[in-house]
Write an enzyme that holds these catalytic residues in place. Sequence first.
Site, PDB file in Angstrom:
ATOM      1  N   ASP A  45      33.356  -0.719  15.147  1.00 51.48           N
ATOM      2  CA  ASP A  45      34.307  -1.645  14.513  1.00 51.48           C
ATOM      3  C   ASP A  45      35.691  -1.223  15.003  1.00 51.48           C
ATOM      4  O   ASP A  45      35.874  -0.103  15.486  1.00 51.48           O
ATOM      5  CB  ASP A  45      34.234  -1.552  12.982  1.00 51.48           C
ATOM      6  CG  ASP A  45      34.875  -2.744  12.283  1.00 51.48           C
ATOM      7  OD1 ASP A  45      34.144  -3.655  11.862  1.00 51.48           O
ATOM      8  OD2 ASP A  45      36.121  -2.769  12.167  1.00 51.48           O
ATOM      9  N   ASP A  50      36.683  -1.764  20.230  1.00 53.63           N
ATOM     10  CA  ASP A  50      37.057  -3.172  20.216  1.00 53.63           C
ATOM     11  C   ASP A  50      35.890  -3.979  20.795  1.00 53.63           C
ATOM     12  O   ASP A  50      35.472  -3.726  21.929  1.00 53.63           O
ATOM     13  CB  ASP A  50      38.321  -3.334  21.089  1.00 53.63           C
ATOM     14  CG  ASP A  50      38.836  -4.750  21.081  1.00 53.63           C
ATOM     15  OD1 ASP A  50      38.092  -5.658  20.651  1.00 53.63           O
ATOM     16  OD2 ASP A  50      39.981  -4.955  21.517  1.00 53.63           O
ATOM     17  N   ASP A 100      28.755  -9.754  13.640  1.00 55.08           N
ATOM     18  CA  ASP A 100      29.139 -10.361  12.357  1.00 55.08           C
ATOM     19  C   ASP A 100      30.658 -10.484  12.448  1.00 55.08           C
ATOM     20  O   ASP A 100      31.393  -9.584  12.061  1.00 55.08           O
ATOM     21  CB  ASP A 100      28.693  -9.414  11.230  1.00 55.08           C
ATOM     22  CG  ASP A 100      28.905 -10.012   9.861  1.00 55.08           C
ATOM     23  OD1 ASP A 100      29.144 -11.223   9.765  1.00 55.08           O
ATOM     24  OD2 ASP A 100      28.842  -9.257   8.878  1.00 55.08           O
ATOM     25  N   CYS A 114      31.161 -16.090   8.079  1.00 55.51           N
ATOM     26  CA  CYS A 114      31.132 -16.581   6.693  1.00 55.51           C
ATOM     27  C   CYS A 114      32.179 -17.686   6.569  1.00 55.51           C
ATOM     28  O   CYS A 114      32.966 -17.713   5.642  1.00 55.51           O
ATOM     29  CB  CYS A 114      31.381 -15.451   5.701  1.00 55.51           C
ATOM     30  SG  CYS A 114      32.947 -14.615   5.917  1.00 55.51           S
TER      31      CYS A 114
HETATM   32  C1  LIG Z   1      32.886 -10.004   8.774  1.00 55.42           C
HETATM   33  S1  LIG Z   1      33.515  -8.416   8.900  1.00 55.42           S
HETATM   34  C2  LIG Z   1      32.071  -7.454   9.154  1.00 55.42           C
HETATM   35  C3  LIG Z   1      31.275  -7.229   7.916  1.00 55.42           C
HETATM   36  C4  LIG Z   1      30.134  -6.264   8.079  1.00 55.42           C
HETATM   37  N1  LIG Z   1      29.275  -6.586   9.176  1.00 55.42           N
HETATM   38  C5  LIG Z   1      29.300  -6.178   6.800  1.00 55.42           C
HETATM   39  O1  LIG Z   1      28.223  -6.782   6.717  1.00 55.42           O
HETATM   40  O2  LIG Z   1      29.781  -5.519   5.886  1.00 55.42           O
HETATM   41  C6  LIG Z   1      34.261  -8.419  10.467  1.00 55.42           C
HETATM   42  C7  LIG Z   1      34.653  -7.065  10.973  1.00 55.42           C
HETATM   43  O3  LIG Z   1      35.194  -7.228  12.270  1.00 55.42           O
HETATM   44  C8  LIG Z   1      36.110  -6.191  12.479  1.00 55.42           C
HETATM   45  N2  LIG Z   1      36.912  -6.554  13.673  1.00 55.42           N
HETATM   46  C9  LIG Z   1      37.943  -7.419  13.768  1.00 55.42           C
HETATM   47  N3  LIG Z   1      38.363  -7.492  15.048  1.00 55.42           N
HETATM   48  C10 LIG Z   1      37.582  -6.649  15.765  1.00 55.42           C
HETATM   49  C11 LIG Z   1      37.529  -6.285  17.135  1.00 55.42           C
HETATM   50  N4  LIG Z   1      38.370  -6.807  18.032  1.00 55.42           N
HETATM   51  N5  LIG Z   1      36.592  -5.398  17.513  1.00 55.42           N
HETATM   52  C12 LIG Z   1      35.727  -4.855  16.625  1.00 55.42           C
HETATM   53  N6  LIG Z   1      35.755  -5.162  15.314  1.00 55.42           N
HETATM   54  C13 LIG Z   1      36.652  -6.057  14.891  1.00 55.42           C
HETATM   55  C14 LIG Z   1      36.860  -6.089  11.174  1.00 55.42           C
HETATM   56  O4  LIG Z   1      37.444  -4.827  11.034  1.00 55.42           O
HETATM   57  C15 LIG Z   1      35.733  -6.343  10.166  1.00 55.42           C
HETATM   58  O5  LIG Z   1      35.220  -5.132   9.713  1.00 55.42           O
END
Ligand SMILES: C[S@@+](CC[C@H](N)C(=O)[O-])C[C@H]1O[C@@H](n2cnc3c(N)ncnc32)[C@H](O)[C@@H]1O
Length: 464
Positions: A319, A346, A362, A417
């Site tokens: 993440d 990233d 996700d 979502c």
């Molecule tokens: C919908 S949430 C994930 C929820 C998680 N899978 C769960 O079930 O609890 C989206 C996630 O994407 C992460 N995120 C946002 N931009 C990102 C990036 N460029 N690379 C990796 N992670 C990223 C955020 O920090 C967040 O934790």
Amino acid sequence: MSGSSSFLRSLKKLPRNGRTAALHALLLADSGLSAQEALADALSGPLGEGGKAVAVLPQQERHLCSELVYGCLRAEIRIAYLLGRVLPKPERLPLPLWHILELAVYALLFQERVPDHAAVHSAVAQAERLFGRSLARVANGALRSIQRFGAAVDTREFYVVGKEGALADEWGGLCRYYSLPRWLGDLWHDAYGGEAALCLMRRSFARPWSGVRVNARHEAAEELLAGLRHCAKEGCGEAVGRWGVAFAPGELPAHVLGQSLGLWRASGALSLQSAGSQLAVQALELDCWDAPVWDACAGFGGKSVALLEQGIDVTLCTDRSWSRLRHLPGVCRELHLPRPAVCLADACAPPLRGWNGHILLDAPCSGLGVLARRPDIRKDSRRTPADLRQLAALQDRMLLRLSALLQQGRELAYITCTLNPTENELAVARLLAARPELMLLRQWQTPHGHPWLEGMYGAVLRRR
Ligand SMILES: C[S@@+](CC[C@H](N)C(=O)[O-])C[C@H]1O[C@@H](n2cnc3c(N)ncnc32)[C@H](O)[C@@H]1O
């Protein structure tokens, strides 16, 4: 409306109760905190032994505070419309006074057990303490005018403007009634049709259901599941997938099989997870995955942990946010699950040349499917059509990059979502157009007509 953080300090002049804490939390939400963060901050007391925050409010006041904050954020647009009808220049009011009025209007509209005169009296007293007599009189006048509208404020017709003379704006009225920005109402109307959009508006305005998931690996799993499902009978809740139960607002049981829910959680038998997230994993058949899984946006690890509980080999969780990811090893330990490697990365530029397994994305999204649970998202300042375009561009980059790492026969699951075709089915269509080596295996979305399930979308693609 003018506001200032110095007002947070002036709240000390008010009695320490759920209402004042709610005012505090609404001011924090204005500064950009989510509803959950603002509540946690407003309800935390001074630091006590071991640097831990001391809870200073009794449980009942904490519940009241939480109801007021979530309720006011959910109904913000409807309440603003009402106040706009009775105040000549609402934008000139100090922000804390605006929130005092918002809280009082919320009580008039939705808190049946609070007598109207008490709601008005307490708001006027707060206004006088913070701003003096003359603004207290303004507050009193505005609230009395709203009271004079009577039961009309509970009807959708009240929110339709332009009735006399000009063309009535029925759709705009519905958006105001369900407290939704107009652009979002239009987006759903155009994407899914008027009837579906109305269902979505109604659902996003209702209080959310609470989902729990039993840890399939726990020795008491079957017994606990049966106990929870027994509690959920008679309209209080419903079974969700193989291991979950969802409870209607206020119906989450305090005890199951003679043990508190908190203790079940502490013993690793139970987790909180929304029904939609649980169903997504099952509907997309991720619980049948038979190769190592990399969760590329693992966050706090909700989906990874759900998969691990069902015996799926999640080996890598990445993440961009360490403040989220760092909790995952501890959660796995508490639930007695194998611990995946965690790494800050990233998803648009992961430090890997390939991945010999399946990938779960996700993705960060606009969250328009979970407005009931995350009412702060509906604030005009939080989500705009421009944000949606930016998020779609980010999702495209992630999808392109991650799918390039897939090996033959392996799968990529994409979950959001949100209820926005550009971030959902159109994102998948763009990916398929750019990468002909991928094929679409499954696509799923929660039904628009469902009365309480949050809006989720998912697709699974396989590299040929
Ligand atoms: C919908 S949430 C994930 C929820 C998680 N899978 C769960 O079930 O609890 C989206 C996630 O994407 C992460 N995120 C946002 N931009 C990102 C990036 N460029 N690379 C990796 N992670 C990223 C955020 O920090 C967040 O934790």
